[in-house]
Scaffold this motif. Structure first.
Motif, PDB file in Angstrom:
ATOM      1  N   GLY A  36      -0.941   4.361  -1.195  1.00 54.82           N
ATOM      2  CA  GLY A  36      -2.267   4.592  -0.648  1.00 54.82           C
ATOM      3  C   GLY A  36      -2.529   6.029  -0.220  1.00 54.82           C
TER       4      GLY A  36
ATOM      5  N   PRO B   5      -6.931   0.974   2.563  1.00 55.37           N
ATOM      6  CA  PRO B   5      -6.245  -0.294   2.286  1.00 55.37           C
ATOM      7  C   PRO B   5      -7.212  -1.470   2.289  1.00 55.37           C
ATOM      8  CG  PRO B   5      -5.808   0.434   4.529  1.00 55.37           C
ATOM      9  CD  PRO B   5      -6.547   1.549   3.866  1.00 55.37           C
TER      10      PRO B   5
ATOM     11  N   ASP C 140       0.826  -1.216   0.000  1.00 57.44           N
ATOM     12  CA  ASP C 140       0.000   0.000   0.000  1.00 57.44           C
ATOM     13  C   ASP C 140       0.855   1.260   0.000  1.00 57.44           C
ATOM     14  OD1 ASP C 140      -2.621   1.193   0.058  1.00 57.44           O
ATOM     15  OD2 ASP C 140      -2.242   1.773   2.133  1.00 57.44           O
TER      16      ASP C 140
ATOM     17  N   SER D 130       3.835  -1.006   3.939  1.00 64.20           N
ATOM     18  CA  SER D 130       3.919   0.340   3.369  1.00 64.20           C
ATOM     19  C   SER D 130       5.139   1.063   3.930  1.00 64.20           C
ATOM     20  CB  SER D 130       2.638   1.130   3.658  1.00 64.20           C
ATOM     21  OG  SER D 130       2.607   2.307   2.884  1.00 64.20           O
TER      22      SER D 130
END
Length: 473
Positions: free
Chosen positions: A284, A295, A281, A309
């Motif tokens: 994101g 997510p 992610d 992430s």
């Protein structure tokens, strides 16, 4: 109850924006004009405009005024969805990737052009980190902190991920997203196991699979909507997998965004077939307002999703701070973090925590995504005006990548060295597949300002590639 005046103005302007009332120029009336038209004070008008700006409906051009953020996609041809191999494959990453990384050009065709940008947020961040370094510096110099990360940073991240119902002891701080992916695959797989991966996919995942001696099962992806659940279901019926690596939010290289129904179907399939979802992610936080991303992990109630992430693409690559929500595999992941890194820099973690808690990260993102969106639009306008018929490309609602398809006679990897001689570093499409797919594709990025030097570099790049097409005819 009567609404406040700035709320009323905000609603009025928003309604007109959504009705395309400020087109074709996209320019709003000046602050002075709005004050006169609405009979409002300057402070009230600015408050309404700042609220619209924070939501991504408008952006400001210095000395020019406020403009509507374009969210309507341009008319364009979309890259094709490519069929992938039916069986698992071994992974061998081309040496050309090392050359690209050595030149620090993973997301820039012209890295020597520099990054002229407002670095005020970095000044503030450095101030927070420096303050953390000065606090108990002797203890930090001679003692390791908790291996799974600083508690204050964990709370700050959980506050940032306000849709995740996780606890601090379910989160592990790492040395970046690549490190998170690495220990997540180590925790869930053994050498020889098969892992399903989006195709095209992030080449960093291919590097990890090669290093860990894991087989890859490439799954077809729609350039705009991501992983094909139909193709995944069909293939894992014959070839069971231990994990599926996926980037639902603005994946590289396509910028694809996985719709809600596909996310729910993927999670349901993971439960039925007993495999782990490893979510990358890293993009994101880079949604272009009014679009918003959450997510896949936010749908997970059983711990079947591992979320990875970092701040590398949103704030700074230099921090080397990432994180992983390990789900069912959390204990094993924290043990692997201890083995592979021991601990992360305590002062950087503390500085980041106070930076986030003070609202600086969110304020920075609010400005940063507008800049990226405008850079994307500049790149799109440039491509459309010069090569509207010769190329297909994606237009994502976030992230930093554009996936470009050229004529089938063009091989971007074979052209790499010739283009490099012109001082241009291209990222060929074949780097995003373990099976040699996407030879006539390349990835462009709009993470950097669209300067005249980069404009010239893109012209040279495509002129060289199209000259190859002419030679091959």
């Amino acid at each position: 109850m009567k609404q406040l005046k700035y709320i009323e103005l905000e609603a009025t302007l928003k309604k007109r924006i959504l009705a395309h009332g400020f087109m074709p120029t996209g320019k709003l009336p000046s602050v002075r004009e709005l004050c006169k038209l609405q009979n409002l004070s300057k402070a009230t008008v600015l408050h309404a405009l700042h609220r619209l700006e924070s939501q991504g409906f408008i952006y400001v051009k210095p000395k020019s005024g406020y403009f509507v953020t374009q969210t309507k996609p341009v008319k364009r041809a979309i890259p094709k969805q490519i069929a992938t191999p039916l069986t698992p494959q071994n992974v061998s990453v081309p040496t050309i990737l090392k050359d690209i990384m050595t030149r620090s050009a993973a997301f820039d065709i012209l890295p020597s052009a520099g990054i002229p940008s407002d670095a005020a947020h970095l000044t503030i961040l450095n101030r927070h980190i420096t303050k953390a370094f000065r606090t108990s510096s002797d203890q930090k110099a001679f003692y390791y902190n908790n291996s799974d990360g600083n508690l204050a940073l964990k709370y700050a991240l959980l506050s940032h991920y306000h849709t995740l119902k996780q606890k601090p002891d379910e989160l592990c701080i790492t040395n970046g997203c690549q490190h998170s992916l690495f220990i997540s695959l180590m925790a869930t797989c053994s050498p020889g196991d098969t892992v399903a991966v989006e195709s095209p996919t992030f080449y960093g995942v291919l590097q990890i699979l090669e290093q860990l001696d894991l087989k890859i099962l490439e799954i077809e992806c729609d350039p705009e909507h991501g992983l094909s659940i139909v193709d995944l279901t069909k293939k894992i019926t014959q070839w069971p997998i231990k994990a599926c690596v996926v980037s639902p939010n603005y994946s590289t290289p396509t910028g694809a965004y996985m719709p809600q129904n596909a996310r729910e179907a993927l999670l349901k399939l993971a439960i039925q077939r007993n495999f782990c979802i490893i979510e990358d992610d890293i993009y994101g936080d880079l949604s272009f307002p009014p679009f918003y991303s959450e997510p896949l992990k936010s749908l997970d109630t059983r711990g079947d999703v591992i979320l990875c992430s970092s701040f590398s693409k949103s704030l700074s690559r230099d921090l080397r701070i990432g994180w992983v929500f390990g789900g069912k595999w959390h204990e094993k992941i924290t043990q692997l973090k201890l083995v592979t890194q021991l601990s992360s820099c305590e002062s950087i973690q503390q500085g980041l925590a106070s930076f986030i808690e003070g609202g600086h990260y969110r304020r920075y993102l609010n400005k940063h995504v507008y800049a990226i969106k405008q850079q994307q639009q500049q790149l799109i306008n440039f491509l459309q005006s010069h090569w509207p018929e010769e190329i297909r490309f994606t237009q994502a609602h976030g992230g930093i990548s554009m996936w470009v398809e050229l004529d089938e006679s063009i091989d971007t990897q074979k052209s790499y060295n010739e283009i490099l001689q012109q001082g241009i570093v291209m990222t060929p499409g074949s780097l995003f597949s373990a099976s040699g797919q996407y030879k006539n594709f390349l990835r462009l990025s709009y993470i950097h300002p669209f300067t005249k030097k980069r404009e010239v570099a893109i012209k040279k790049l495509f002129c060289t590639l199209f000259a190859k097409k002419t030679q091959n005819v």
